[in-house]
Design a protein around this motif. Structure first.
Motif, PDB file in Angstrom:
ATOM      1  N   VAL A 133     -24.095 -10.280   9.498  1.00 14.30           N
ATOM      2  CA  VAL A 133     -23.468 -11.593   9.313  1.00 14.30           C
ATOM      3  C   VAL A 133     -21.954 -11.448   9.469  1.00 14.30           C
ATOM      4  O   VAL A 133     -21.348 -10.490   8.995  1.00 14.30           O
ATOM      5  N   ASP A 134     -21.360 -12.405  10.167  1.00 14.43           N
ATOM      6  CA  ASP A 134     -19.939 -12.293  10.518  1.00 14.43           C
ATOM      7  C   ASP A 134     -19.085 -12.975   9.448  1.00 14.43           C
ATOM      8  O   ASP A 134     -18.746 -14.141   9.555  1.00 14.43           O
ATOM      9  N   LEU A 135     -18.755 -12.223   8.408  1.00 16.10           N
ATOM     10  CA  LEU A 135     -17.933 -12.748   7.308  1.00 16.10           C
ATOM     11  C   LEU A 135     -16.465 -12.410   7.558  1.00 16.10           C
ATOM     12  O   LEU A 135     -16.134 -11.633   8.440  1.00 16.10           O
ATOM     13  N   ALA A 136     -15.611 -13.030   6.755  1.00 21.42           N
ATOM     14  CA  ALA A 136     -14.163 -12.886   6.957  1.00 21.42           C
ATOM     15  C   ALA A 136     -13.653 -11.620   6.291  1.00 21.42           C
ATOM     16  O   ALA A 136     -13.877 -11.413   5.097  1.00 21.42           O
ATOM     17  N   TYR A 137     -12.949 -10.807   7.069  1.00 14.40           N
ATOM     18  CA  TYR A 137     -12.366  -9.601   6.487  1.00 14.40           C
ATOM     19  C   TYR A 137     -10.856  -9.539   6.684  1.00 14.40           C
ATOM     20  O   TYR A 137     -10.357  -9.731   7.779  1.00 14.40           O
ATOM     21  N   ALA A 138     -10.158  -9.285   5.605  1.00 12.63           N
ATOM     22  CA  ALA A 138      -8.775  -8.812   5.622  1.00 12.63           C
ATOM     23  C   ALA A 138      -8.619  -8.035   4.308  1.00 12.63           C
ATOM     24  O   ALA A 138      -9.311  -8.334   3.323  1.00 12.63           O
ATOM     25  N   PRO A 139      -7.741  -7.028   4.287  1.00 12.41           N
ATOM     26  CA  PRO A 139      -7.681  -6.130   3.121  1.00 12.41           C
ATOM     27  C   PRO A 139      -7.551  -6.829   1.758  1.00 12.41           C
ATOM     28  O   PRO A 139      -8.133  -6.356   0.781  1.00 12.41           O
ATOM     29  N   PRO A 140      -6.809  -7.962   1.636  1.00 10.42           N
ATOM     30  CA  PRO A 140      -6.710  -8.559   0.298  1.00 10.42           C
ATOM     31  C   PRO A 140      -7.989  -9.246  -0.163  1.00 10.42           C
ATOM     32  O   PRO A 140      -8.065  -9.681  -1.313  1.00 10.42           O
ATOM     33  N   TYR A 141      -8.984  -9.399   0.712  1.00 10.40           N
ATOM     34  CA  TYR A 141     -10.142 -10.243   0.379  1.00 10.40           C
ATOM     35  C   TYR A 141     -11.465  -9.503   0.265  1.00 10.40           C
ATOM     36  O   TYR A 141     -12.481 -10.116  -0.039  1.00 10.40           O
ATOM     37  N   TYR A 146      -5.924  -1.435  -1.102  1.00 11.96           N
ATOM     38  CA  TYR A 146      -5.083  -2.593  -1.388  1.00 11.96           C
ATOM     39  C   TYR A 146      -4.987  -2.779  -2.900  1.00 11.96           C
ATOM     40  O   TYR A 146      -5.995  -2.709  -3.599  1.00 11.96           O
ATOM     41  N   ASP A 170     -14.134  -5.536  10.947  1.00 12.68           N
ATOM     42  CA  ASP A 170     -15.517  -5.636  10.469  1.00 12.68           C
ATOM     43  C   ASP A 170     -16.501  -5.621  11.637  1.00 12.68           C
ATOM     44  O   ASP A 170     -17.533  -4.950  11.592  1.00 12.68           O
ATOM     45  N   ASP A 198     -11.056 -17.561   1.355  1.00 11.62           N
ATOM     46  CA  ASP A 198     -12.021 -16.515   1.749  1.00 11.62           C
ATOM     47  C   ASP A 198     -13.446 -16.918   1.376  1.00 11.62           C
ATOM     48  O   ASP A 198     -14.377 -16.745   2.153  1.00 11.62           O
ATOM     49  N   LYS A 199     -13.596 -17.504   0.190  1.00 11.51           N
ATOM     50  CA  LYS A 199     -14.930 -17.947  -0.225  1.00 11.51           C
ATOM     51  C   LYS A 199     -15.432 -19.071   0.677  1.00 11.51           C
ATOM     52  O   LYS A 199     -16.560 -19.017   1.167  1.00 11.51           O
ATOM     53  N   ASP A 243     -16.382 -17.807   4.084  1.00 12.65           N
ATOM     54  CA  ASP A 243     -17.620 -17.024   4.084  1.00 12.65           C
ATOM     55  C   ASP A 243     -18.854 -17.897   3.881  1.00 12.65           C
ATOM     56  O   ASP A 243     -19.913 -17.640   4.462  1.00 12.65           O
ATOM     57  N   GLY A 257     -10.167  -0.745  -0.503  1.00 14.08           N
ATOM     58  CA  GLY A 257      -9.922   0.256  -1.537  1.00 14.08           C
ATOM     59  C   GLY A 257      -8.450   0.595  -1.701  1.00 14.08           C
ATOM     60  O   GLY A 257      -7.991   0.892  -2.799  1.00 14.08           O
ATOM     61  N   VAL A 294       0.881  -1.166   0.000  1.00 15.41           N
ATOM     62  CA  VAL A 294       0.000   0.000   0.000  1.00 15.41           C
ATOM     63  C   VAL A 294       0.916   1.212   0.000  1.00 15.41           C
ATOM     64  O   VAL A 294       1.730   1.384   0.906  1.00 15.41           O
ATOM     65  N   LYS A 328     -17.615 -15.756  -4.854  1.00 21.62           N
ATOM     66  CA  LYS A 328     -17.772 -15.724  -3.393  1.00 21.62           C
ATOM     67  C   LYS A 328     -19.105 -15.109  -3.008  1.00 21.62           C
ATOM     68  O   LYS A 328     -19.844 -15.683  -2.209  1.00 21.62           O
ATOM     69  N   VAL A 379     -14.039  -3.687   4.215  1.00 24.45           N
ATOM     70  CA  VAL A 379     -14.204  -4.054   5.621  1.00 24.45           C
ATOM     71  C   VAL A 379     -15.600  -4.603   5.881  1.00 24.45           C
ATOM     72  O   VAL A 379     -15.758  -5.564   6.631  1.00 24.45           O
ATOM     73  N   LEU A 380     -16.597  -4.014   5.241  1.00 21.12           N
ATOM     74  CA  LEU A 380     -17.921  -4.625   5.289  1.00 21.12           C
ATOM     75  C   LEU A 380     -18.195  -5.216   3.913  1.00 21.12           C
ATOM     76  O   LEU A 380     -18.179  -4.510   2.903  1.00 21.12           O
ATOM     77  N   TRP A 399     -24.200 -18.928  10.539  1.00 22.07           N
ATOM     78  CA  TRP A 399     -25.114 -17.822  10.863  1.00 22.07           C
ATOM     79  C   TRP A 399     -26.570 -18.290  10.783  1.00 22.07           C
ATOM     80  O   TRP A 399     -27.402 -17.906  11.584  1.00 22.07           O
ATOM     81  N   ILE A 423     -23.093  -7.345   2.999  1.00 18.42           N
ATOM     82  CA  ILE A 423     -23.585  -6.542   4.118  1.00 18.42           C
ATOM     83  C   ILE A 423     -24.004  -5.161   3.634  1.00 18.42           C
ATOM     84  O   ILE A 423     -25.048  -4.642   4.016  1.00 18.42           O
ATOM     85  N   THR A 480     -15.286 -15.018  12.973  1.00 15.52           N
ATOM     86  CA  THR A 480     -14.769 -15.258  11.628  1.00 15.52           C
ATOM     87  C   THR A 480     -13.552 -14.375  11.364  1.00 15.52           C
ATOM     88  O   THR A 480     -13.564 -13.190  11.697  1.00 15.52           O
ATOM     89  N   GLY A 481     -12.532 -14.950  10.767  1.00 16.93           N
ATOM     90  CA  GLY A 481     -11.359 -14.150  10.422  1.00 16.93           C
ATOM     91  C   GLY A 481     -10.609 -14.769   9.266  1.00 16.93           C
ATOM     92  O   GLY A 481     -10.817 -15.936   8.915  1.00 16.93           O
ATOM     93  N   ILE A 482      -9.766 -13.980   8.661  1.00 15.77           N
ATOM     94  CA  ILE A 482      -8.939 -14.487   7.561  1.00 15.77           C
ATOM     95  C   ILE A 482      -7.644 -13.697   7.547  1.00 15.77           C
ATOM     96  O   ILE A 482      -7.607 -12.550   7.993  1.00 15.77           O
TER      97      ILE A 482
END
Lengths: 452, 452
Positions: free
Chosen positions: B421-429, B369, A300, A399-400, A403, B367, A52, B400, B432-433, A410, B437, A328-330
């Motif tokens: 819903v608690d989905l997986a977040y990290a910048p490459p994927y 990344y 999130d 990631d897919k 989720d 955005g 970045v 996905k 944040v929401l 959920w 969502i 949930t995390g990744i």
């Protein structure tokens, strides 16, 4: 009607923005200790390598932009005391060095989390850092620029430690990753950790697990570390040994602190104090699977709890409910993605649940389609009910898979529900039957067998 | 006990393999008209461009490999008659030219679907093809090799037509895509079709929608097409104007044909005939959202219904149930992914449901990344109940988003369930929401407003 938000990162700014949306006449002030609000903290590791480019990109919104929406954001201001019985605050202006009093009708605490200090001799040397704030990234980058360390030590193999190790490696540095636990990514089951460790080694990270960083040494500036008795060169040290909720302010104000150490909140993000809500990394929430308290300091969740707290504080009523988390995390480390939702096998056992698990290897595309990579998926379900408890995925498309499993959790789906779930298939996007379906099929067979 | 399976592609071979697994003593014979069984038909378009190199890669399993599991696979054998009252079949050995009688205790029909003929003058010219079987791909490749057509005409803008257009373009051919409907991908809502069409044009495909292919002309070999009165050069024509269930055999045997034109089956894949099951592209199933009959000729559904039919036929009982479909699908055309699950806005209206929709634009990564691409997500829900009815996604990560929404539909979630819903977040994927969502948040607002 005056709303004050303490903390201006993800949860705080989301709460403020949301409050403005639902109540246009509210007076809104955000106090923030660091010089920039609205930072995308999850992007900080990527700033180190230049993946970045430019710190400005991590500032989602400036105080001037907030001002246009009628939200006053005061940076370099630390709230030092909350008096809930009077609706008053003591605020220190860090630039001016002065303290003043402010008042609120409603208050949102979004004080975040702080890095656990490394706490070994030499932690105060130049060149030893945490990575929580944009200013930390600035300082690390400045140190690298000035001293060009050949070798870095990263302490801690959680999400942040792994991401920092990758990004320093991308700069060409030799990287040692040391930590006390015997394996990295301990939130995952051992077979996943092992694969992550293999990948780290392949990418040239020197791993020292089950190791004790005993001391940092140098001449004012860090030069080496003593790790389990051995001297290791290190011209830069980044500590990622964990974070803990920042609850001092809340505690002193008399707010109930939950068993996780974070500020207790109800389903509407209300604290135990009247007219005070909490959100983000400082707040405790609930785990949807165990029903027990949860503290999940992720971006999130911070946005989601911030939204709920902002709505409810703006309206002064229990308008929105936060339904809890799955955990949930990744994360990405080099070319490997690892994701998790719900409980690991070990966590399920720890929660007193009788768990059955199945792990499958599959591919991220149809086997004949170019670029198909190996994918691992582990599903955990409860014996008897067959209720899905958790999933862990590794490899391209993790990631897919994470989720999909998170959405299944959920919705309270059971393993048998997943065997025929109608997912999208085309050769570039997965095998004809999704790894989720494959794993559920194997797991269902195990669930129907008597326990060994 | 003797099980006969008619058809050896996805559903037939899956049924046979599954039957073997649950009943090791069963005699199992698969009759298959084409020379190779167990073909990954979805991979055929990619064989044309060489993206998938070598036809052998699309043969998942040879007759010899089936024989090792005690499954007799007879290729170039056409079942010409089924007499359910006697449990007998007439089979033509296409190589020998002879007809013989066989008997069964249980029968699985997996006769698949056939291409709708183009049916215009000149369709019989050399160089005019469908793409259903591996032998079709062989013939197209042979034609290309021998005549090096400069320009190809693809008739039909469904999944297969779009994929063929891409793969011929990758070979450097000029490609005209012509079809009667006014937009491509009519299963999707118009705004999605429009974006797909833009992408096709950017990649040099000449689109002729709302056009009539009236005639193909040539001197034995195709040279040009008349499209809506205009002559268009075409040295190769591939027709993808649709497929229809192959039900002649079932119909003549007296099986009930469903309203979709496919073989009627119950929830256990049983047909109306005793001891006869059906699976795959020839079989009708149920739509989970409307509750009505559905015919979804896709590879993953074929595998799933094949599995259920195989289990139940092997055991002779209603051991497994197929819960129906959502109509989930995805395709790639050049660099664009488009996925769909459940009902489009138009389909919801057609099913008599009062639908509310929201479409958002988002990104496939944070955005800041690198490599973040534009993503479009449309959610459709039912007014009143808020029940999710469908989703359409476009852009990187559409697979996905489609799968997350498919899982939500599968679990009967409502729009409000998706907001937190608690989905997986990290910048490459992702952002944040998740776009899921974001879209649910916008849609929930619309659902709570009175109808216009």
């Amino acid at each position: 009607m005056r709303l004050v938000v303490v903390g201006g990162v993800a949860a705080g700014t989301k709460a403020a923005a949301r409050a403005r949306r639902v109540n246009p006449r509210l007076e809104i002030t955000v106090y923030q200790e660091e010089p920039e609000p609205s930072i995308s903290e999850c992007g900080l590791p990527y700033l180190l390598s230049g993946t970045v480019s430019g710190r400005r990109r991590l500032v989602a919104r400036t105080p001037e932009e907030f001002a246009r929406d009628g939200i006053r954001v005061l940076v370099r201001h630390r709230v030092e005391e909350v008096r809930p019985e009077e609706g008053r605050l003591l605020v220190r202006d860090l630039a001016a060095g002065s303290v003043f009093e402010d008042r609120y009708d409603r208050l949102v605490l979004a004080t975040g989390a702080r890095a656990v200090p490394l706490g070994v001799p030499g932690s105060g040397l130049e060149g030893v850092f945490n990575l929580r704030f944009l200013t930390d990234a600035d300082r690390i980058l400045d140190h690298i620029r000035r001293h060009r360390p050949r070798r870095a030590l990263v302490v801690g193999g959680g999400y942040v430690g792994l991401e920092v190790a990758e990004n320093l490696r991308l700069l060409g540095m030799e990287v040692v990753l040391a930590q006390r636990p015997r394996r990295v990514a301990t939130a995952y089951d051992p077979e996943i950790s092992r694969r992550i460790e293999e990948h780290l080694r392949e990418r040239g990270v020197e791993l020292r697990t089950g190791a004790e960083v005993e001391e940092l040494r140098g001449d004012g500036r860090v030069r080496e570390a003593r790790i389990s008795g051995e001297a290791v060169e290190a011209g830069l040290v980044v500590a990622g040994v964990g974070i803990e909720p920042e609850v001092d302010l809340a505690r002193r104000a008399g707010a109930r602190i939950g068993t996780t150490g974070a500020v207790w909140t109800d389903r509407h993000q209300r604290t135990s104090l009247p007219e005070v809500w909490a959100a983000g990394d400082c707040a405790q929430t609930r785990n949807r699977i165990t029903g027990g308290p949860a503290w999940v300091p992720l971006g999130d969740t911070a946005n989601q709890t911030g939204r709920v707290a902002g709505t409810n504080a703006a309206l002064g009523e229990d308008a929105e409910e936060f339904p809890g988390v799955l955990g949930t995390g990744i994360f990405k480390v080099f070319d490997l993605a690892a994701g998790k939702t719900g409980l690991s096998e070990a966590e399920a056992a720890g929660a007193g649940l009788e768990a059955v698990a199945a792990t499958i290897e599959s591919r991220s595309r149809a086997g004949y389609y170019p670029g198909a990579g190996r994918v691992l998926l582990k599903l955990v379900a409860e014996r008897g009910s067959g209720r899905l408890l958790g999933a862990q995925a590794l490899g391209p498309g993790a990631d897919k898979l994470t989720d999909v499993c998170a959405t299944a959790l959920w919705g309270g789906l059971s393993c048998s529900d997943l065997i025929n779930v109608d997912l999208a298939y085309a050769p570039p996007y997965g095998p004809v039957l999704s790894p989720v379906i494959q794993a559920a099929t194997v797991l269902q067979r195990r669930l129907s067998q008597p326990p060994k």
